[in-house]
Design an enzyme around this catalytic site. Structure first.
Site, PDB file in Angstrom:
ATOM      1  N   SER A 265       0.838  -1.199   0.000  1.00 22.16           N
ATOM      2  CA  SER A 265       0.000   0.000   0.000  1.00 22.16           C
ATOM      3  C   SER A 265       0.872   1.247   0.000  1.00 22.16           C
ATOM      4  O   SER A 265       2.084   1.184   0.234  1.00 22.16           O
ATOM      5  CB  SER A 265      -0.889   0.005   1.237  1.00 22.16           C
ATOM      6  OG  SER A 265      -0.098   0.289   2.371  1.00 22.16           O
ATOM      7  N   LYS A 266       0.215   2.352  -0.259  1.00 23.63           N
ATOM      8  CA  LYS A 266       0.877   3.652  -0.249  1.00 23.63           C
ATOM      9  C   LYS A 266       1.565   3.865   1.105  1.00 23.63           C
ATOM     10  O   LYS A 266       2.663   4.383   1.181  1.00 23.63           O
ATOM     11  CB  LYS A 266      -0.224   4.699  -0.459  1.00 23.63           C
ATOM     12  CG  LYS A 266       0.231   6.055  -0.796  1.00 23.63           C
ATOM     13  CD  LYS A 266      -0.948   6.833  -1.357  1.00 23.63           C
ATOM     14  CE  LYS A 266      -1.862   7.398  -0.291  1.00 23.63           C
ATOM     15  NZ  LYS A 266      -1.327   8.519   0.463  1.00 23.63           N
ATOM     16  N   ARG A 267       0.885   3.417   2.145  1.00 24.24           N
ATOM     17  CA  ARG A 267       1.439   3.600   3.494  1.00 24.24           C
ATOM     18  C   ARG A 267       2.738   2.801   3.689  1.00 24.24           C
ATOM     19  O   ARG A 267       3.648   3.258   4.359  1.00 24.24           O
ATOM     20  CB  ARG A 267       0.408   3.220   4.547  1.00 24.24           C
ATOM     21  CG  ARG A 267      -0.046   4.418   5.358  1.00 24.24           C
ATOM     22  CD  ARG A 267      -1.269   4.135   6.200  1.00 24.24           C
ATOM     23  NE  ARG A 267      -2.456   3.948   5.372  1.00 24.24           N
ATOM     24  CZ  ARG A 267      -3.208   2.845   5.351  1.00 24.24           C
ATOM     25  NH1 ARG A 267      -2.881   1.822   6.110  1.00 24.24           N
ATOM     26  NH2 ARG A 267      -4.270   2.769   4.590  1.00 24.24           N
TER      27      ARG A 267
END
Ligand code: GLU
Length: 509
Positions: A265-267
Site C-alpha cells: 500500500s501507499k502507506r
C-alpha cells in the site's frame, strides 16, 4: 476466423496510479501488441462520490511516460466510444431493465435507514455484517416482496430505487481463468449486488460487463482483488450476452509488501521509504504529496522492466528486457498465481542497469531538466553528453547525475579542506605549484598526456602519485567522489582546472 484481440485497462479516476495498476496496464499492452490487437483505455467513473479532480489527466501522463499508449481512449476515440462511463450513462438502464424482465434482477426501494435496520436486526456472531441476499431479500421492500400493483405504483410515483441482481440460491458459477485455471463460486455466498443506482448510474458490475461486450473486449486482465466479483459478472454475461461471448479472464497476482503479507500500500511506501505510485501525485483536497518513481529518477524502461518481472518470467535467467522483447516473450501462462513481493533494492538494480546500458542521449533531456531545476546552466551539449557518459556507471537514479556531475558546470560550492589538511605539507604544495606551471604550458589537453605529466612531476618531487591524487580530486570536485581524476581534468579544461587548484592552494595557506 479468430476475433481481433481487444483488451482494456479500466481504471477509476480516484487518485494516483499504484504500481500494481501500471503492471496491469503493461500486461494488457504486451498481450495486445503480441497479438496485433488493440489496447483500450476506458475510464470507469460511475462512482461520482469517489471521483478525484486531476486523476484522469494523471493516468494519461503515466501511460505516456511509460510509453504504453492506448489505441483507443477518451483522448483518442475509436469506433466504440464514448470511453468514459459517465458519458455512457444512457446505455445501461436498458440492460438493467432487461434483467428485471428476465426475472434475473429486481427493483429495490429500501431507504438507507431500512438497510441500516436490516444490518442491525440480522447481525449475529457468525454473521457480523449481514448482506442483502437470499436470506433477507423477501423481508425487504422490493419488487419480489411487494405486489405487482404496489411496485408499479412506486415506480410511477418515481420513488427512488435501485436495481439489484437476483443471485441464485444454490448454483455453482464457474469460469476459466488464464492464470488460475478453473475457478468456481457458490452463489449463495454472494449478495444481490446493486446494478443500477438510484441516480440512474450503473455500478461497476453492470457497467464493466456491458462495456466489455459493447467494446468487443476479447480478454480482460485485472487485479486479483476483482476475483470475488467475478461470479456476478459471469452471471451477467450469461443472462445478457451469452457466456460464449464472455472475454477470457486473467486475475493478476497482487504485489505484496516487502516485509510481511498483504497488498503493498501507499502507506508501506511511506513507512519503508520508497514510492508506490508511478509519478508524483498531489491530492487536490489535502495537498498531500505521494512520491512517484518518475520523480525519484527512474527511467521508464527500467520501471516497466521491473514491473514485468513482478509476477512473470520467461523461464530463463534473463532479467533485462526491452519493451519490444517483452512484447515477443510475454505469456499469460507464465504469470504466477501467488503474489509477488516488491523489492525496492531490486527495482534500483534495474534502474542502474538501464542507466548504464542505455545511450545517454535517450535520457539527456530528462537529466537536463533536473539540472535546470537546480539552476545549473548547461551551455555545451557536447560536453554534457561526455559528462553523462563518464558518470553514468555511478548513477542509480537520474537524480544522481546532478550530484555526480554538477561540478563540471559550476564551481563546487564547498571544498572538503578537512580531508586534505591533515596530510598537507610544503612538499605537496610545491608539487601542485609545479603542476600548475606544467599544465599551463600544455598545448594539447588530453587525458593520457595530463596523467603522464602529473606522474613525472610526482617522480621528480619524490612524491607517490597516490598521495596527491586525492587532493587533486577534492580540489576539482569538492569531495571524495566522481569519475577518474584525469577524465575530470580533461573535461574541465585547462583554465578551469588551474583555477580550481589555485583556489584550494590559497585555502590551504
Ligand atoms: N474500474 C476497475 C478498477 O478501478 C476495473 C476493474 C476491471 O478491470 O474490471 O480497477
Amino acid at each position: 476466423m479468430n476475433k481481433k484481440v481487444r483488451v482494456r485497462f479500466a481504471p477509476s479516476p480516484t487518485g494516483g496510479l499504484h504500481l500494481g495498476g501500471v503492471r496491469t496496464v503493461l500486461y494488457n499492452y504486451l498481450f495486445a501488441k503480441q497479438h496485433n490487437g488493440d489496447f483500450i483505455l476506458r475510464i470507469e467513473d460511475t462512482d461520482q462520490t469517489r471521483y478525484v479532480e486531476g486523476a484522469e489527466e494523471y493516468i494519461y501522463q503515466c501511460l505516456d511516460w511509460c510509453g504504453l499508449i492506448p489505441d483507443e481512449s477518451p483522448q483518442k476515440p475509436g469506433a466504440f466510444g464514448p470511453y468514459r462511463q459517465s458519458e455512457r450513462k444512457s446505455i445501461y438502464r436498458k440492460y438493467a431493465e432487461q434483467l428485471v424482465k428476465q426475472g434475473k434482477a429486481y427493483y429495490a426501494f429500501d431507504m438507507p435507514e431500512e438497510l441500516e435496520t436490516m444490518r442491525t436486526n440480522y447481525k449475529t456472531a457468525e454473521n457480523p455484517s449481514p448482506q442483502y441476499d437470499h436470506k433477507v431479500r423477501m423481508k425487504m421492500r422490493n419488487s419480489l416482496s411487494l405486489t405487482l400493483e404496489e411496485t408499479e405504483r412506486l415506480l410511477e410515483a418515481s420513488t427512488p430505487h435501485v436495481i439489484r441482481i437476483l443471485m441464485p440460491e444454490n448454483e455453482t458459477v464457474q469460469f476459466h481463468d488464464m492464470i488460475r485455471g478453473e475457478v468456481s463460486f457458490q452463489t449463495s455466498q454472494v449478495d444481490d449486488k446493486v446494478l443500477l443506482k438510484a441516480d440512474g448510474m450503473p455500478t461497476y458490475h453492470l457497467a464493466v460487463v456491458v462495456d466489455d461486450y459493447l467494446m468487443q473486449i476479447t480478454h480482460a486482465f485485472r487485479g486479483e482483488e476483482w476475483l470475488s466479483s467475478s461470479p456476478v459478472h459471469v452471471l451477467l454475461w450469461k443472462y445478457l450476452f451469452g457466456i460464449e461471448n464472455m472475454p477470457q479472464w486473467a486475475h493478476l497476482p497482487l504485489i505484496l509488501k516487502p516485509d510481511g503479507n498483504g497488498k503493498l500500500s501507499k502507506r508501506d511506501g511511506d513507512r519503508l521509504g520508497f514510492p508506490v505510485f508511478a509519478m508524483n501525485w498531489v491530492d487536490p483536497k489535502t495537498n498531500e504529496l505521494t512520491k512517484g518513481f518518475r520523480e525519484l529518477g527512474f527511467l521508464p524502461e527500467a520501471f516497466i522492466n521491473m514491473l514485468a518481472l513482478l509476477g512473470w518470467n520467461d523461464g530463463s535467467e534473463q532479467e533485462i528486457f526491452s519493451l519490444q522483447e517483452l512484447i515477443s516473450k510475454f505469456s499469460m501462462d507464465r504469470v504466477h498465481k501467488g503474489g509477488a513481493k516488491f523489492n525496492f533494492e531490486k527495482a534500483k538494480w534495474f534502474n542502474h542497469e538501464w542507466i548504464k546500458q542505455s545511450a545517454v542521449s535517450s535520457y539527456q533531456s530528462a537529466v537536463k531538466e533536473l539540472f535546470d531545476e537546480n539552476n545549473i546552466v548547461i551551455n555545451d551539449e557536447n560536453k554534457f553528453l561526455k559528462v553523462l557518459e563518464l558518470v553514468k556507471d555511478r548513477c542509480t537514479f537520474l537524480t544522481d547525475f546532478v550530484q555526480q556531475s554538477s561540478f563540471f558546470f559550476q564551481t563546487p560550492g564547498a571544498i572538503d579542506i578537512a580531508a586534505i589538511q591533515p596530510k598537507w605539507n610544503e612538499k605537496k604544495n610545491l608539487f601542485f605549484v609545479e603542476l600548475i606551471r606544467a599544465y599551463e604550458l600544455m598545448n594539447l589537453w588530453q587525458h593520457d598526456d595530463l596523467e603522464k605529466e602529473f606522474k613525472e612531476i610526482a617522480a621528480v618531487n619524490e612524491i607517490k602519485p597516490g598521495d596527491v591524487l586525492l587532493p587533486l580530486r577534492i580540489m576539482l570536485v569538492g569531495g571524495k567522489f566522481g569519475p577518474g581524476v584525469f577524465d575530470i581534468v580533461a573535461l574541465l579544461g585547462k583554465e578551469e582546472t588551474i583555477k580550481r587548484i589555485k583556489h584550494t592552494l590559497q585555502l590551504l595557506q
